[in-house]
Design a protein around this motif. Structure first.
Motif, PDB file in Angstrom:
ATOM      1  N   THR A  85       0.835  -1.202   0.000  1.00 40.47           N
ATOM      2  CA  THR A  85       0.000   0.000   0.000  1.00 40.47           C
ATOM      3  C   THR A  85       0.864   1.244   0.000  1.00 40.47           C
ATOM      4  O   THR A  85       1.753   1.384   0.845  1.00 40.47           O
ATOM      5  CB  THR A  85      -0.920   0.035   1.232  1.00 40.47           C
ATOM      6  N   LYS A  86       0.616   2.119  -0.938  1.00 43.32           N
ATOM      7  CA  LYS A  86       1.372   3.359  -0.970  1.00 43.32           C
ATOM      8  C   LYS A  86       1.026   4.196   0.257  1.00 43.32           C
ATOM      9  O   LYS A  86      -0.140   4.422   0.547  1.00 43.32           O
ATOM     10  CB  LYS A  86       1.048   4.138  -2.244  1.00 43.32           C
ATOM     11  N   PRO A  87       2.026   4.681   0.996  1.00 38.05           N
ATOM     12  CA  PRO A  87       1.764   5.360   2.262  1.00 38.05           C
ATOM     13  C   PRO A  87       1.209   6.765   2.130  1.00 38.05           C
ATOM     14  O   PRO A  87       0.600   7.282   3.041  1.00 38.05           O
ATOM     15  CB  PRO A  87       3.134   5.382   2.939  1.00 38.05           C
ATOM     16  N   VAL A  88       1.454   7.399   0.988  1.00 40.16           N
ATOM     17  CA  VAL A  88       1.027   8.785   0.836  1.00 40.16           C
ATOM     18  C   VAL A  88      -0.217   8.850  -0.034  1.00 40.16           C
ATOM     19  O   VAL A  88      -0.208   8.429  -1.168  1.00 40.16           O
ATOM     20  CB  VAL A  88       2.153   9.636   0.212  1.00 40.16           C
ATOM     21  N   GLN A  89      -1.307   9.381   0.502  1.00 39.94           N
ATOM     22  CA  GLN A  89      -2.568   9.394  -0.210  1.00 39.94           C
ATOM     23  C   GLN A  89      -3.142  10.795  -0.385  1.00 39.94           C
ATOM     24  O   GLN A  89      -3.919  11.037  -1.291  1.00 39.94           O
ATOM     25  CB  GLN A  89      -3.600   8.528   0.542  1.00 39.94           C
ATOM     26  N   ALA A  90      -2.846  11.707   0.504  1.00 44.13           N
ATOM     27  CA  ALA A  90      -3.454  13.036   0.447  1.00 44.13           C
ATOM     28  C   ALA A  90      -2.454  14.078   0.900  1.00 44.13           C
ATOM     29  O   ALA A  90      -1.340  13.761   1.265  1.00 44.13           O
ATOM     30  CB  ALA A  90      -4.704  13.069   1.318  1.00 44.13           C
ATOM     31  N   GLY A  91      -2.857  15.348   0.892  1.00 44.13           N
ATOM     32  CA  GLY A  91      -1.959  16.422   1.256  1.00 44.13           C
ATOM     33  C   GLY A  91      -1.651  16.439   2.746  1.00 44.13           C
ATOM     34  O   GLY A  91      -2.321  15.817   3.561  1.00 44.13           O
ATOM     35  N   PHE A  92      -0.602  17.153   3.104  1.00 40.06           N
ATOM     36  CA  PHE A  92      -0.234  17.288   4.505  1.00 40.06           C
ATOM     37  C   PHE A  92      -1.308  18.081   5.235  1.00 40.06           C
ATOM     38  O   PHE A  92      -1.935  18.981   4.676  1.00 40.06           O
ATOM     39  CB  PHE A  92       1.117  18.000   4.636  1.00 40.06           C
ATOM     40  N   ALA A  93      -1.506  17.749   6.500  1.00 36.64           N
ATOM     41  CA  ALA A  93      -2.545  18.406   7.292  1.00 36.64           C
ATOM     42  C   ALA A  93      -2.229  19.884   7.489  1.00 36.64           C
ATOM     43  O   ALA A  93      -1.069  20.295   7.586  1.00 36.64           O
ATOM     44  CB  ALA A  93      -2.678  17.724   8.647  1.00 36.64           C
ATOM     45  N   HIS A  94      -3.293  20.686   7.567  1.00 37.19           N
ATOM     46  CA  HIS A  94      -3.150  22.131   7.741  1.00 37.19           C
ATOM     47  C   HIS A  94      -3.045  22.453   9.226  1.00 37.19           C
ATOM     48  O   HIS A  94      -3.919  23.096   9.825  1.00 37.19           O
ATOM     49  CB  HIS A  94      -4.365  22.832   7.113  1.00 37.19           C
ATOM     50  N   ASP A  95      -1.975  21.989   9.843  1.00 34.90           N
ATOM     51  CA  ASP A  95      -1.711  22.251  11.256  1.00 34.90           C
ATOM     52  C   ASP A  95      -0.215  22.102  11.514  1.00 34.90           C
ATOM     53  O   ASP A  95       0.570  21.882  10.595  1.00 34.90           O
ATOM     54  CB  ASP A  95      -2.538  21.326  12.166  1.00 34.90           C
ATOM     55  N   GLY A  96       0.176  22.235  12.782  1.00 38.04           N
ATOM     56  CA  GLY A  96       1.594  22.185  13.117  1.00 38.04           C
ATOM     57  C   GLY A  96       2.248  20.870  12.791  1.00 38.04           C
ATOM     58  O   GLY A  96       3.376  20.821  12.287  1.00 38.04           O
TER      59      GLY A  96
END
Length: 268
Positions: free
Chosen positions: A88-99
């Motif tokens: 399973t590819k580990p990266v699916q979406a953008g980075f979270a908009h938080d720290g």
């Protein structure tokens, strides 16, 4: 395509959630160790940290550049997938908009900017397009083009065109040790990434053997088009631990390790 993550956001800016690291299905990895003093000075002269830190732009690619081997038995080099945690590819979406999302982005971008792919202009430009804020991409490309010169390539043991000499394995990887937010707001955050790096040419009679260094990268990130992008970055030496008494591996052992162990491209 913007790199992304599939993590559990925890805490706000400056939060210190426990770091998680997953193995991807590629072997892109970068080390941003110091090269010889002359080559590192060259990077400083052009005002950019040339060799920062597995190319996030390529984190979801199933193919590789051949450095991972052809797989199979009988001692042949394994496919990249054999060193991945799963299919399973580990990266699916953008980075979270938080720290924490900002720290994840900084750690992964550090790995990308120090990868071996940075020595190939086409791949370097693709990385910059993926992780630099759009208004700064042209500036970064121009500065790095001036840094990755034939003379610089020769200084780190490569051929003038950036290719690896026959019979050798080029090693350029960076591993983030930890991150912290030093200044943050909703859309602009400064993150420091403490790193360890490897750089050199593994092979018999190499005049640029693989060495390790420790350094800290500072990135100013901006929330742009639904993801964190780099606005500026800088680098300083250390903190460095006291060297241990480990026996240095042979050139063959080092080359085999690089070929068989996939680099980390997803953290936190």
């Amino acid at each position: 395509m913007s790199p992304g993550d599939e993590h559990e956001a925890s805490g706000g800016y400056g939060g210190s959630g426990q770091t998680r690291t997953r193995l991807p299905d590629d072997v892109y990895g970068g080390a941003r160790p110091r090269t010889r003093s002359s080559s590192r000075s060259l990077v400083t002269v052009v005002g950019v940290v040339v060799l920062l830190i597995a190319a996030i732009a390529f984190a979801n690619r199933g193919d590789d550049d051949g450095s991972s081997g052809t797989g199979g038995n009988g001692g042949a080099k394994p496919e990249a997938a054999t060193t991945a945690a799963s299919g399973t590819k580990p990266v699916q979406a953008g980075f979270a908009h938080d720290g924490q999302g900002a720290q994840s982005a900084a750690a992964n971008y550090a790995v990308s900017l120090g990868s071996a792919e940075m020595f190939d202009k086409a791949k370097r430009d693709a990385i910059l397009q993926a992780i630099i804020t759009p208004s700064r991409v042209a500036q970064f490309e121009g500065t790095l083009d001036k840094a990755y010169t034939p003379a610089f390539n020769k200084a780190v043991g490569l051929n003038e065109d950036g290719s690896t000499p026959s019979g050798y394995t080029f090693v350029s990887r960076t591993t983030p040790i930890g991150t912290k937010v030093t200044q943050g707001s909703a859309d602009n955050t400064t993150v420091e990434v403490w790193c360890s790096g490897l750089l050199g040419l593994a092979g018999e009679n190499s005049t640029n053997p693989v060495t390790s260094t420790w350094f800290t990268i500072t990135m100013q990130l901006q929330w742009t088009d639904g993801d964190w992008k780099i606005v500026t970055h800088s680098q300083k030496d250390g903190p460095a631990p006291v060297p241990g008494d480990d026996r240095a591996s042979s050139a063959d052992e080092m080359a085999k390790a690089v070929e068989e162990y996939g680099g980390f491209t997803y953290a936190r």
